[in-house]
Design an enzyme around this catalytic site. Structure first.
Site, PDB file in Angstrom:
ATOM      1  N   CYS A  18       0.831  -1.227   0.000  1.00 41.87           N
ATOM      2  CA  CYS A  18       0.000   0.000   0.000  1.00 41.87           C
ATOM      3  C   CYS A  18       0.851   1.257   0.000  1.00 41.87           C
ATOM      4  CB  CYS A  18      -0.930   0.045   1.199  1.00 41.87           C
ATOM      5  SG  CYS A  18      -2.306  -1.048   1.075  1.00 41.87           S
ATOM      6  N   ASN A  19       2.072   1.178  -0.490  1.00 43.43           N
ATOM      7  CA  ASN A  19       2.940   2.364  -0.540  1.00 43.43           C
ATOM      8  C   ASN A  19       3.474   2.465  -1.973  1.00 43.43           C
ATOM      9  OD1 ASN A  19       5.113   4.202  -0.388  1.00 43.43           O
ATOM     10  ND2 ASN A  19       5.424   3.754   1.778  1.00 43.43           N
TER      11      ASN A  19
END
Ligand SMILES: Cc1ncc(COP(=O)(O)O)c(C=O)c1O
Length: 468
Positions: free
Chosen positions: A394-395
């Site tokens: 999620c980055n």
């Protein structure tokens, strides 16, 4: 293993000061070894101690709790426990109640969404954020876009994946007076483990910015002392610190910064008065105005149990332990070579422990320097009961920089497809790896856990990527 451990202890004599955690591992976290788990995903989620669960179940079994929105006996006792948990969160982070308020949310993302929807973005404002951010911080840009604000990303640089401080400071200097400007960054990267400087908070304040510090990946192994640093907004999830309960996070916000916020709606629990015919409402002042509907009131006492558990251990042994094991892990991974001398791994982020936490992200490469698909690595690790994480966590900003993906490559996929699955996107980007392997150490990681991981990594030496 014994020989390796002795060497490790010689190199890191301070590790013995953390033996309280070895004891806890055998008592409070005994199920890990009983079930043969090698748990290395603490940035994904922390683990709970048996005593947290016992304390919580005792409390539930010995009392009757009602919805805190009433004033009957069962409600009053629930309200007391909610208030107590709220006060203890502030005490734990050394945040003065005169300066800060604790708003309970579902998780860190819930805290971040509250800021996104309530911050007074306008055409005169800027939302400045670092490339290195979780998607829930990236997502705030959609609220900023909708209200015509400028969205500016501040870059990070390889190989250490630290902020380009010159460029960031140049962006922070460009603040038109009298406007609302929000700067958001993570205290610790959930991608690379880099700890970005907390001094940026004061610097940004001096230049007129409000600061949102995403502390979700930092607080599990580092003490955040809110009497020493004063960000306007802090987001976190409690399960990342002590595993249980899930479903509770917090937005810790400064009273003066909250005065700027404007909630776009009201809900049950958030108002003192709302009228249908009058078409008006009054929002609660303080935390309640931001807590929609009924709080997760049965879980909140468990937050206090979790925090007290961490306070009893103390951050010093937790931090020391993770620091020693992370340096050892980095050294050992970097030492691994195929027979032809080619390195087995490439690490994204700093190779030493200065200003970094226990999250280590890398890819494996074969003797011909072809990357080994992270999904294959995960499948192999699963066979050894090793829980690690793969992908981009999620980055996306961290992933794009680490893997060298250009905006042209990414845009060409976005332009030609209205919607795609993650796998479609991966194929569209071509055969470049679009993910990595992440090991994250935490509260009860042992030398043995790290040693097993290194043995696992060794098993990939001299193997052809295509055969794995
Ligand atoms: C740095 C960081 N911020 C925010 C989040 C979001 O946390 P949650 O999924 O609990 O909302 C995470 C989760 O991994 C994280 O690592």
């Amino acid at each position: 293993m014994k020989e390796a451990k002795n060497k490790f202890l010689e190199q890191f004599p301070q590790f013995v000061n953390t033996r309280i955690i070895d004891e806890l591992r055998q008592t409070e976290y005994e199920r890990l070894d009983r079930l043969g788990h090698i748990y290395l995903d603490y940035t994904g989620g922390g683990l709970y101690a048996d005593s947290q669960i016992h304390a919580h179940s005792d409390l539930l079994l010995k009392n009757v709790f009602g919805n805190p929105h009433s004033s009957n006996p069962t409600s009053i006792i629930a309200t007391q426990l909610v208030d107590q948990a709220r006060a203890y969160v502030l005490e734990f982070f050394n945040a003065s109640p005169d300066e800060y308020v604790c708003i309970f949310t579902q998780n860190a993302s819930g805290a971040l969404k509250l800021i996104g929807e309530s911050y007074p973005f306008s055409q005169d404002s800027t939302y400045l954020l670092t490339f290195d951010n979780h998607n829930s911080v990236n997502g705030i840009r959609e609220f900023a876009h909708t209200r015509g604000a400028h969205v500016v990303y501040s870059p990070i640089t390889l190989p250490d994946m630290r902020l380009d401080l010159e460029k960031l400071k140049a962006s922070l200097f460009q603040t038109p007076a009298g406007t609302h400007q929000l700067f958001a960054y993570p205290a610790q990267s959930n991608f690379s483990g880099v700890q970005h400087p907390l001094e940026l908070i004061d610097f940004a304040h001096e230049k007129g910015w409000d600061v949102l510090l995403d502390a979700a990946a930092y607080v599990p192994t580092n003490y955040l002392d809110l009497s020493k640093i004063h960000p306007d907004f802090i987001s976190l999830s409690f399960y990342k610190i002590f595993g249980y309960p899930t479903g509770v996070g917090a937005l810790i916000a400064r009273h003066d910064a909250m005065e700027k916020l404007h909630r776009p709606w009201f809900a049950g629990g958030t108002i003192t008065v709302a009228s249908v015919q009058g078409d008006r409402y009054y929002l609660h002042q303080g935390a309640e105005g931001y807590e929609d509907g009924t709080l997760n009131y049965l879980s909140l006492p468990a937050v206090e149990f979790g925090l007290r558990h961490i306070a009893k251990i103390g951050y010093d042994p937790i931090h020391t332990r993770v620091t020693c094991l992370t340096q050892y892990l980095l050294d050992e991974l970097l030492r691994l070579r195929h027979s032809n001398g080619a390195p087995l791994v490439r690490i994204y982020g700093p190779a030493n422990i200065d200003m970094r936490g226990g999250t280590v992200t890398f890819n494996f490469y074969d003797p011909n320097r072809h990357f080994i698909d992270h999904r294959r690595v995960e499948a192999r690790a699963n066979e050894h009961n090793i829980s690690l994480r793969t992908g981009c966590f999620c980055n996306p900003g961290g992933g794009e920089i680490a893997l060298g993906l250009t905006s042209e490559q990414l845009n060409s996929c976005f332009i030609h497809h209205r919607w795609m699955t993650a796998d479609d996107f991966r194929r569209c980007i071509d055969d470049t790896s679009t993910g990595a392997v992440r090991i994250s150490l935490g509260l009860v990681t042992t030398f043995e856990d790290v040693y097993h991981l290194i043995r696992f990594a060794c098993s990939l030496t001299d193997q052809n990527a295509a055969n794995i």
